[in-house]
Design an enzyme around this catalytic site. Sequence first.
Site, PDB file in Angstrom:
ATOM      1  N   PHE A  31       6.064   2.187  -3.479  1.00 27.48           N
ATOM      2  CA  PHE A  31       7.442   2.660  -3.417  1.00 27.48           C
ATOM      3  C   PHE A  31       7.998   2.610  -2.008  1.00 27.48           C
ATOM      4  O   PHE A  31       7.268   2.387  -1.038  1.00 27.48           O
ATOM      5  CB  PHE A  31       7.553   4.082  -3.988  1.00 27.48           C
ATOM      6  N   ILE A 148      -0.546   1.242   3.156  1.00 24.69           N
ATOM      7  CA  ILE A 148       0.018   0.930   1.835  1.00 24.69           C
ATOM      8  C   ILE A 148       0.831   2.126   1.374  1.00 24.69           C
ATOM      9  O   ILE A 148       0.306   3.235   1.254  1.00 24.69           O
ATOM     10  CB  ILE A 148      -1.114   0.663   0.809  1.00 24.69           C
ATOM     11  N   LYS A 149       2.121   1.907   1.134  1.00 26.26           N
ATOM     12  CA  LYS A 149       2.941   3.024   0.642  1.00 26.26           C
ATOM     13  C   LYS A 149       2.811   3.033  -0.878  1.00 26.26           C
ATOM     14  O   LYS A 149       3.649   2.513  -1.615  1.00 26.26           O
ATOM     15  CB  LYS A 149       4.400   2.845   1.102  1.00 26.26           C
ATOM     16  N   SER A 150       1.717   3.621  -1.331  1.00 26.25           N
ATOM     17  CA  SER A 150       1.418   3.599  -2.759  1.00 26.25           C
ATOM     18  C   SER A 150       1.872   4.890  -3.421  1.00 26.25           C
ATOM     19  O   SER A 150       2.167   5.881  -2.752  1.00 26.25           O
ATOM     20  CB  SER A 150      -0.082   3.408  -2.986  1.00 26.25           C
TER      21      SER A 150
END
Length: 288
Positions: A31, A148-150
Amino acid sequence: MKVYLNGKLVEAKKAAVSVFDHGLLYGDGVFEGIRCYNRLIFRLKEHIDRLFNSADAIKLEMPMSKTELIEAIVWTLKANRLNDAYIRLVVTRGIGDLGLDPRKCKSPTVFIITDKIALYPGEFYREGLEIVTAETRRNLPQALNPKIKSLNYLNNILAKIEAIKYGVEEAIMLTYNDYVAECTGDNIFIVNGGELMTPPVDVGALEGITRDAVISLANKIGIPFREKMLRMEDLYEAGEVFLTGTAAEIIPVTKINKRRISGGRPGEVALKLMREFKKLTKVDGVRY
Ligand code: PMP
């Protein structure tokens, strides 16, 4: 309020995803949080690039091109008649079965929520923010890279719960070996001897879009900058400490673990960067 969901605009109340969506079942997705200032979507291309990098890192094939995503964001903003907004862009692995196997998820779910922005109260910017150090350590880059923008934000949420327990808004997260990584939803900078410093992202931090903007502003206005591995002592001894993030922008820190920082007042460098940042939000982005 309309929400973009898989190619359509739907009423917010009806914008629902399946209980079999792996974004929900496993936090399997990526996101972005983006700001729109007076119809200028701040650093949108950089956000879209980061989203694609995050997707790449989890082997999620993006179902839309960068241009299509930008068009979808503009479409949603226009439909909601928003000039200033917080934009949440989410891509999940999609609907699968109860197993982990991402190959069972045939098409990613894409949704875009645009909303009014919830800002920190103005007094935090004038008086500075109090923060604490969390016991919860930042994820190891070798386990789940914080770059990582998880959708898997539990690591940050556990630290946020600690902040709440201490009655403050943010918490510093350290690496397993006691280096400062970042905060639960913000990057962290210090100023010492006139020099601006922040930890390298490889230590285990998100490469914040605001972080990058602040670094380029510092270069532009002649504030010496370098990335440096920082320990808590460096923060306690710093002339200034401040946080950066899309929602917070630049926010001075004046107390850490009950110790006064920067004489208990927002520092000059932070204040200068805050003024420069405000100017940047008028020009650096995609206008619609
Ligand atoms: N670190 C974390 C963990 C974040 O979630 C965020 C975004 N809220 C940031 C740093 C700041 O990044 P950005 O400036 O791109 O919002």
